[in-house]
Design a protein around this motif. Structure first.
Motif, mmCIF file in Angstrom:
data_model
loop_
_atom_site.group_PDB
_atom_site.id
_atom_site.type_symbol
_atom_site.label_atom_id
_atom_site.label_comp_id
_atom_site.label_asym_id
_atom_site.label_seq_id
_atom_site.Cartn_x
_atom_site.Cartn_y
_atom_site.Cartn_z
ATOM 1 N N THR A 51 0.840 -1.206 0.000
ATOM 2 C CA THR A 51 0.000 0.000 0.000
ATOM 3 C C THR A 51 0.874 1.254 0.000
ATOM 4 N N THR A 52 2.017 1.183 0.667
ATOM 5 C CA THR A 52 2.919 2.336 0.658
ATOM 6 C C THR A 52 3.325 2.656 -0.775
ATOM 7 N N MET A 53 3.690 1.622 -1.508
ATOM 8 C CA MET A 53 4.119 1.847 -2.896
ATOM 9 C C MET A 53 2.959 2.293 -3.774
ATOM 10 N N GLN A 54 1.785 1.718 -3.547
ATOM 11 C CA GLN A 54 0.616 2.137 -4.349
ATOM 12 C C GLN A 54 0.344 3.625 -4.139
ATOM 13 N N ASP A 55 0.669 4.116 -2.929
ATOM 14 C CA ASP A 55 0.489 5.546 -2.630
ATOM 15 C C ASP A 55 1.634 6.404 -3.144
ATOM 16 N N GLY A 56 2.591 5.785 -3.823
ATOM 17 C CA GLY A 56 3.703 6.552 -4.387
ATOM 18 C C GLY A 56 4.797 6.838 -3.384
ATOM 19 N N ARG A 57 4.851 6.039 -2.301
ATOM 20 C CA ARG A 57 5.925 6.233 -1.319
ATOM 21 C C ARG A 57 6.808 4.991 -1.278
ATOM 22 N N SER A 58 8.075 5.197 -0.950
ATOM 23 C CA SER A 58 8.994 4.059 -0.918
ATOM 24 C C SER A 58 9.000 3.415 0.466
ATOM 25 N N PRO A 59 8.872 2.089 0.533
ATOM 26 C CA PRO A 59 8.926 1.435 1.843
ATOM 27 C C PRO A 59 10.355 1.270 2.359
ATOM 28 N N ILE A 60 11.355 1.591 1.540
ATOM 29 C CA ILE A 60 12.744 1.495 1.993
ATOM 30 C C ILE A 60 13.446 2.825 1.745
#
Ligand code: UDX
Length: 441
Positions: A51-60
């Motif tokens: 979900t983080t990536m779907q929101d355009g944010r990097s999880p790392i």
């Protein structure tokens, strides 16, 4: 990011690609291929990552990654979903990028690979190519082919050489692309997916491709352990390790890269892969004492640093407060897996020291197991308060220019050990610090 402009949607024949696993290898691979113009489905089971990536944010924490992710999401060439089976249904190429942690006896744990194969095998298209990008023991391509059990599906190995912290840059500008498989034509087609990087393509058989990854990483550990051993010798002989590096690095046969002595090599790859190569050799009745010695030298380096800090603390660490700067295995990453900094803080604590630690990526209220027992601080100054020794263990930029007058004012005594050789020790000395570094005193 200059890279983005250079290759935007440039591929002539877009392919349908699935990437299984959104980790340090899977994310850059998925982003790179969709940026080049391919249609990519990235499968990740973990809800937070997905979900983080779907929101355009990097999880790392990774330089340029978020910008690249956003730009790729805009093109609609990247879909991020949870189910690996669904991801592969229409894919011509399927990259396995799942984790292969260190298992029993140093062998890589392949349970995530096995699980991925079981999930996808009945959903692959006839003619699909499964590509192993995870670091896996020699023979895994055969194991994956057997687990998939489909004569209409090819399996190849495509080892990844990117580094954390520069993953995007390394993916767009690799030194080489290596693909290995029984069918060299298939291997070359997989290499073609990365043609826009401009890197030379090395096509091999599967076993050689798998071994190349271990050979590259263990070569690096050997180089680092060599220079760390030299730095120990510098301490014993009163020589200077920084000057020694300058004196040998100009020789192009030696080179400067990967030649900085430090607190030992760590991270998710080098320790795991060097143990794995020793274990792989043993399975075929071979021994590689060179690699075993590199591993032992790494442990020795960490004990050596603890001894140097003990000397700076006045001969005993019992009850001494040590300010540790940096906990990640290197700068520009939030990764603490097999971090030399954590090994050293553990040894210091076993010797009776109390640790006040500051790392820009570790919040003061972190509760992870690996930071239990450390007094986590919000700044260098907080960590330094009442400390007997200031100890730099990760080369974060903010540690390069410390205000020694201010730090000296709050410390119990003015001593600093630079475990990354990033300081000009004379600046610390001019503020009345006793200042030592790796192979420098
Ligand atoms: C490594 C390999 O470099 C990469 O090719 C592979 O794909 C994955 O493993 P990474 O784990 O990101 O990459 O770390 P790397 O930058 O190689 O550093 C490894 C360790 O060596 C770190 O602990 C680092 O601090 C240490 N190091 C590196 C030094 O102590 N001195 C150096 O000069 C370079």
């Amino acid at each position: 990011m200059a890279i983005l402009g250079e290759h935007k949607g440039a591929v002539e024949h877009p392919r349908r690609v699935a990437v299984i696993g959104a980790g340090y290898v899977g994310i850059p691979t998925a982003l790179l291929l969709s940026h080049f113009g391919h249609q990519v489905v990235l499968a990740e089971r973990d809800d937070y990552r997905r979900t983080t990536m779907q929101d355009g944010r990097s999880p790392i924490i990774e330089e340029d990654l978020e910008e690249l992710l956003r730009s790729v999401l805009e093109t609609q060439r990247l879909r991020i979903i949870g189910d690996a089976a669904e991801a592969v249904v229409n894919a011509e190429f399927v990259f396995l990028c799942v984790n292969t942690p260190m298992g029993i006896d140093g062998h890589a744990d392949l349970s995530f690979i096995d699980a991925a194969c079981a999930q996808i095998k009945d959903h692959l298209m006839p003619g699909a190519v499964v590509i192993n990008k995870s670091t896996v023991p020699v023979g895994t391509t055969i194991r994956v082919a057997a687990a998939i059990g489909r004569s209409d599906v090819a399996v190849v190995s495509n080892p990844e050489f990117l580094r954390e912290g520069t993953a995007v840059r390394d993916s767009f500008g690799p030194d080489r692309t290596v693909v290995g498989g029984d069918d060299q034509e298939v291997a070359a087609t997989v290499g073609g997916l990365f043609a826009l990087t401009g890197a030379p393509l090395v096509v091999t058989d599967a076993a050689t491709a798998e071994l190349i990854k271990y050979a590259a990483n263990t070569f690096l550990t050997t180089k680092l352990s060599f220079i760390n051993a030299m730095s120990q010798l510098c301490d014993a002989l009163g020589a200077n390790a920084v000057d020694l590096v300058r004196g040998i690095g100009h020789d192009p046969r030696i080179g400067f890269s990967f030649l900085n002595p430090g607190p030992g090599w760590g991270g998710p790859c080098l320790p795991k892969d060097s143990h794995a190569l020793v274990a792989i050799a043993e399975t075929v009745g071979e021994q590689i004492p060179l690699i075993s010695a590199a591993i032992e030298t790494n442990h020795r380096q960490q004990r050596h640093i603890v001894q140097r800090v003990r000397e700076l603390a006045g001969g005993s660490l019992e009850g001494a407060r040590i300010a540790v700067l940096g906990l990640t295995f290197k700068a520009n990453t939030g990764d603490r897996r097999d971090s030399p900094a954590l090994v050293i803080t553990k040894l210091l604590r076993e010797a009776g020291a109390e640790i006040a630690a500051y790392d820009p990526t570790v919040p003061v209220d972190a509760t992870d197991d690996d930071v239990q027992g450390l007094n986590l601080c919000a700044s260098v100054l907080d960590a330094a308060r009442d400390a007997r020794v200031l100890l730099i263990l990760t080369e974060w930029n903010e540690f390069r220019e410390l205000d020694f007058d201010v730090l000296g004012g709050v410390m119990e005594q003015r001593t600093v050990f630079d475990g990354r050789n990033i300081l000009d020790l004379d600046i610390a000395r001019s503020a009345d610090f006793v200042a030592w570094g790796i192979g420098r005193s």
